[in-house]
Design a protein around this motif. Structure first.
Motif, PDB file in Angstrom:
ATOM      1  N   GLN A  35     -41.192 -44.918 121.956  1.00  0.00           N
ATOM      2  CA  GLN A  35     -42.440 -45.895 122.052  1.00  0.00           C
ATOM      3  C   GLN A  35     -41.916 -47.048 122.753  1.00  0.00           C
ATOM      4  O   GLN A  35     -42.926 -47.640 123.658  1.00  0.00           O
ATOM      5  CB  GLN A  35     -42.856 -46.224 120.522  1.00  0.00           C
ATOM      6  CG  GLN A  35     -43.543 -45.066 119.759  1.00  0.00           C
ATOM      7  CD  GLN A  35     -43.949 -45.657 118.333  1.00  0.00           C
ATOM      8  OE1 GLN A  35     -43.691 -46.573 117.945  1.00  0.00           O
ATOM      9  NE2 GLN A  35     -44.264 -44.664 117.621  1.00  0.00           N
ATOM     10  N   GLN A  36     -40.914 -47.741 122.661  1.00  0.00           N
ATOM     11  CA  GLN A  36     -40.380 -48.885 123.357  1.00  0.00           C
ATOM     12  C   GLN A  36     -39.793 -48.533 124.841  1.00  0.00           C
ATOM     13  O   GLN A  36     -39.208 -49.444 125.224  1.00  0.00           O
ATOM     14  CB  GLN A  36     -39.576 -49.504 122.397  1.00  0.00           C
ATOM     15  CG  GLN A  36     -40.096 -49.892 121.142  1.00  0.00           C
ATOM     16  CD  GLN A  36     -39.232 -50.847 120.277  1.00  0.00           C
ATOM     17  OE1 GLN A  36     -38.349 -51.819 120.883  1.00  0.00           O
ATOM     18  NE2 GLN A  36     -39.357 -50.614 119.038  1.00  0.00           N
ATOM     19  N   GLU A  37     -39.826 -47.286 125.138  1.00  0.00           N
ATOM     20  CA  GLU A  37     -39.170 -46.784 126.526  1.00  0.00           C
ATOM     21  C   GLU A  37     -37.627 -47.275 126.532  1.00  0.00           C
ATOM     22  O   GLU A  37     -37.122 -47.617 127.613  1.00  0.00           O
ATOM     23  CB  GLU A  37     -39.974 -47.335 127.377  1.00  0.00           C
ATOM     24  CG  GLU A  37     -41.376 -46.789 127.320  1.00  0.00           C
ATOM     25  CD  GLU A  37     -42.179 -47.264 128.650  1.00  0.00           C
ATOM     26  OE1 GLU A  37     -41.808 -48.126 129.226  1.00  0.00           O
ATOM     27  OE2 GLU A  37     -43.197 -46.742 128.901  1.00  0.00           O
ATOM     28  N   ILE A  38     -36.950 -47.059 125.671  1.00  0.00           N
ATOM     29  CA  ILE A  38     -35.538 -47.353 125.672  1.00  0.00           C
ATOM     30  C   ILE A  38     -34.689 -46.106 125.647  1.00  0.00           C
ATOM     31  O   ILE A  38     -34.794 -45.239 124.961  1.00  0.00           O
ATOM     32  CB  ILE A  38     -35.155 -48.057 124.330  1.00  0.00           C
ATOM     33  CG1 ILE A  38     -35.939 -49.545 124.150  1.00  0.00           C
ATOM     34  CG2 ILE A  38     -33.474 -48.538 124.197  1.00  0.00           C
ATOM     35  CD1 ILE A  38     -35.761 -50.332 122.906  1.00  0.00           C
ATOM     36  N   THR A  39     -33.671 -46.017 126.495  1.00  0.00           N
ATOM     37  CA  THR A  39     -32.944 -44.708 126.529  1.00  0.00           C
ATOM     38  C   THR A  39     -31.752 -44.880 125.473  1.00  0.00           C
ATOM     39  O   THR A  39     -31.579 -45.972 124.828  1.00  0.00           O
ATOM     40  CB  THR A  39     -32.390 -44.668 127.716  1.00  0.00           C
ATOM     41  OG1 THR A  39     -31.519 -45.783 127.925  1.00  0.00           O
ATOM     42  CG2 THR A  39     -33.321 -44.895 129.250  1.00  0.00           C
ATOM     43  N   VAL A  40     -31.240 -43.658 125.182  1.00  0.00           N
ATOM     44  CA  VAL A  40     -30.196 -43.477 124.233  1.00  0.00           C
ATOM     45  C   VAL A  40     -28.896 -44.524 124.426  1.00  0.00           C
ATOM     46  O   VAL A  40     -28.455 -45.200 123.779  1.00  0.00           O
ATOM     47  CB  VAL A  40     -29.648 -42.268 123.967  1.00  0.00           C
ATOM     48  CG1 VAL A  40     -28.488 -42.070 123.170  1.00  0.00           C
ATOM     49  CG2 VAL A  40     -30.635 -41.098 123.378  1.00  0.00           C
ATOM     50  N   ALA A  41     -28.831 -44.522 125.823  1.00  0.00           N
ATOM     51  CA  ALA A  41     -27.657 -45.567 126.489  1.00  0.00           C
ATOM     52  C   ALA A  41     -27.952 -46.698 126.364  1.00  0.00           C
ATOM     53  O   ALA A  41     -27.078 -47.674 125.682  1.00  0.00           O
ATOM     54  CB  ALA A  41     -27.651 -45.207 127.892  1.00  0.00           C
ATOM     55  N   GLU A  42     -29.025 -47.349 126.484  1.00  0.00           N
ATOM     56  CA  GLU A  42     -29.598 -48.453 126.342  1.00  0.00           C
ATOM     57  C   GLU A  42     -29.478 -49.158 124.878  1.00  0.00           C
ATOM     58  O   GLU A  42     -28.919 -50.006 124.309  1.00  0.00           O
ATOM     59  CB  GLU A  42     -30.879 -48.873 126.750  1.00  0.00           C
ATOM     60  CG  GLU A  42     -31.176 -48.694 128.289  1.00  0.00           C
ATOM     61  CD  GLU A  42     -32.424 -48.923 128.611  1.00  0.00           C
ATOM     62  OE1 GLU A  42     -32.678 -49.228 129.971  1.00  0.00           O
ATOM     63  OE2 GLU A  42     -33.375 -48.418 127.852  1.00  0.00           O
ATOM     64  N   LEU A  43     -29.840 -47.918 123.845  1.00  0.00           N
ATOM     65  CA  LEU A  43     -29.738 -48.533 122.314  1.00  0.00           C
ATOM     66  C   LEU A  43     -28.364 -48.436 121.930  1.00  0.00           C
ATOM     67  O   LEU A  43     -27.966 -49.415 121.253  1.00  0.00           O
ATOM     68  CB  LEU A  43     -30.681 -47.402 121.565  1.00  0.00           C
ATOM     69  CG  LEU A  43     -30.872 -47.564 120.078  1.00  0.00           C
ATOM     70  CD1 LEU A  43     -31.406 -48.860 119.754  1.00  0.00           C
ATOM     71  CD2 LEU A  43     -31.410 -46.631 119.290  1.00  0.00           C
ATOM     72  N   ALA A  44     -27.666 -47.709 122.503  1.00  0.00           N
ATOM     73  CA  ALA A  44     -26.167 -47.907 122.020  1.00  0.00           C
ATOM     74  C   ALA A  44     -25.636 -48.999 122.682  1.00  0.00           C
ATOM     75  O   ALA A  44     -24.732 -49.700 121.834  1.00  0.00           O
ATOM     76  CB  ALA A  44     -25.463 -46.713 123.073  1.00  0.00           C
ATOM     77  N   GLY A  45     -26.148 -49.657 123.784  1.00  0.00           N
ATOM     78  CA  GLY A  45     -25.597 -50.839 124.244  1.00  0.00           C
ATOM     79  C   GLY A  45     -25.840 -52.160 123.520  1.00  0.00           C
ATOM     80  O   GLY A  45     -25.290 -52.960 123.026  1.00  0.00           O
ATOM     81  N   ILE A  46     -27.244 -52.060 122.845  1.00  0.00           N
ATOM     82  CA  ILE A  46     -27.941 -52.966 121.705  1.00  0.00           C
ATOM     83  C   ILE A  46     -27.256 -53.122 120.618  1.00  0.00           C
ATOM     84  O   ILE A  46     -26.646 -53.880 120.076  1.00  0.00           O
ATOM     85  CB  ILE A  46     -29.210 -52.868 121.760  1.00  0.00           C
ATOM     86  CG1 ILE A  46     -29.827 -52.955 123.254  1.00  0.00           C
ATOM     87  CG2 ILE A  46     -29.769 -53.878 120.874  1.00  0.00           C
ATOM     88  CD1 ILE A  46     -31.517 -52.611 123.261  1.00  0.00           C
ATOM     89  N   THR A  47     -26.724 -51.780 119.994  1.00  0.00           N
ATOM     90  CA  THR A  47     -26.349 -51.797 118.563  1.00  0.00           C
ATOM     91  C   THR A  47     -24.964 -51.614 118.546  1.00  0.00           C
ATOM     92  O   THR A  47     -24.571 -51.853 117.485  1.00  0.00           O
ATOM     93  CB  THR A  47     -26.962 -50.426 117.952  1.00  0.00           C
ATOM     94  OG1 THR A  47     -26.568 -49.318 118.745  1.00  0.00           O
ATOM     95  CG2 THR A  47     -28.489 -50.475 118.096  1.00  0.00           C
ATOM     96  N   GLY A  48     -23.932 -51.350 119.709  1.00  0.00           N
ATOM     97  CA  GLY A  48     -22.776 -51.129 119.369  1.00  0.00           C
ATOM     98  C   GLY A  48     -22.353 -49.695 118.919  1.00  0.00           C
ATOM     99  O   GLY A  48     -21.187 -49.354 118.743  1.00  0.00           O
ATOM    100  N   LEU A  49     -23.326 -48.743 118.643  1.00  0.00           N
ATOM    101  CA  LEU A  49     -23.284 -47.645 118.295  1.00  0.00           C
ATOM    102  C   LEU A  49     -22.855 -46.539 119.225  1.00  0.00           C
ATOM    103  O   LEU A  49     -23.506 -46.823 120.658  1.00  0.00           O
ATOM    104  CB  LEU A  49     -24.438 -47.073 117.624  1.00  0.00           C
ATOM    105  CG  LEU A  49     -24.839 -47.498 116.109  1.00  0.00           C
ATOM    106  CD1 LEU A  49     -25.992 -47.138 115.721  1.00  0.00           C
ATOM    107  CD2 LEU A  49     -23.777 -47.627 115.229  1.00  0.00           C
ATOM    108  N   SER A  50     -22.155 -45.510 119.425  1.00  0.00           N
ATOM    109  CA  SER A  50     -21.818 -44.766 120.491  1.00  0.00           C
ATOM    110  C   SER A  50     -22.890 -43.972 120.735  1.00  0.00           C
ATOM    111  O   SER A  50     -23.993 -43.426 119.869  1.00  0.00           O
ATOM    112  CB  SER A  50     -20.703 -43.758 119.911  1.00  0.00           C
ATOM    113  OG  SER A  50     -20.902 -42.973 119.209  1.00  0.00           O
ATOM    114  N   ILE A  51     -23.074 -43.315 122.091  1.00  0.00           N
ATOM    115  CA  ILE A  51     -24.160 -42.315 122.518  1.00  0.00           C
ATOM    116  C   ILE A  51     -24.162 -41.148 121.581  1.00  0.00           C
ATOM    117  O   ILE A  51     -25.303 -40.596 121.283  1.00  0.00           O
ATOM    118  CB  ILE A  51     -23.999 -42.092 123.898  1.00  0.00           C
ATOM    119  CG1 ILE A  51     -24.269 -43.181 124.879  1.00  0.00           C
ATOM    120  CG2 ILE A  51     -25.046 -41.005 124.351  1.00  0.00           C
ATOM    121  CD1 ILE A  51     -24.362 -43.143 126.306  1.00  0.00           C
TER     122      ILE A  51
END
Length: 209
Positions: A35-51
């Motif tokens: 919904q927020q048009e965020i990729t998995v890689a971008e979410l990983a960068g924001i949260t610090g979690l791995s892809i």
């Protein structure tokens, strides 16, 4: 040798329930991310979690900790509880035994048209209402080609034969035939060719109509 899982059926059911929860959480995480048009890689960068970890969460292959879920909730700007909504929604089933069902008079029903409602579920997660009817026509039944209502309708002939009008077209329906149509157009059995005639009529429409 009997396994522990075989010895303890409750453990199997608990495991299945946990798996359903993991899948529900994963679907919600993926839905909010998309919904927020965020990729998995971008979410990983924001949260610090791995892809890899995010992929496992979204696919329901791991049970994330509350700390991880809170991190995801903060990153996606949603309440933590929103990840559990799909799991908590009630799932209903209606079992109507042979010969039961509720006989009703639908708006526009003519003489000797027997409508039997086979089941009904109101508000549900799908956003769609589905009403299945068993309709029986006999020698005394009137014909009416001008019945109209909202939604989509599917007719499946069980026995007999009718000529069924939909808009400007007339369809010859025999046992085993199916007719799927926009119910907003005038429709109904125009000619009763072989009686008795019985068919399933399944009507679906949005909940907010």
């Amino acid at each position: 040798m009997v396994s522990k899982l075989t010895q303890d059926p409750h453990r199997v059911r608990d495991g299945e329930r946990e798996k359903v929860l993991e899948v529900a959480i994963g679907r919600q995480v993926r839905a909010f991310r998309r919904q927020q048009e965020i990729t998995v890689a971008e979410l990983a960068g924001i949260t610090g979690l791995s892809i890899g970890m995010l992929s496992k969460i979204e696919n329901g292959n791991t049970s994330p900790s509350l700390t991880t879920l809170q991190t995801l909730a903060n990153a996606l700007s949603v309440p933590l509880t929103s990840f559990f909504r799909q799991f908590e929604e009630s799932r209903q089933a209606v079992h109507t035994r042979s010969g039961e069902g509720v006989e009703i008079d639908r708006e526009g029903t003519r003489a000797n048209h027997q409508y039997k409602l086979l089941g009904h579920i109101g508000s549900n997660a799908s956003g769609v209402i589905v009403e299945p009817y068993l309709i029986t026509l006999n020698e005394q039944s009137d014909v009416f080609p001008t019945f109209q209502h909202g939604g989509i309708e599917t007719i499946y002939m069980l026995e007999g034969e009718v000529e069924y009008r939909h808009g400007d077209d007339v369809h010859s329906l025999k046992s085993g035939d199916t007719l799927f149509f926009d119910a907003d157009a005038p429709h109904g059995p125009e000619k009763l060719v072989k009686l008795p005639a019985r068919y399933l009529s399944i009507i679906s429409y949005p909940q907010n109509t």
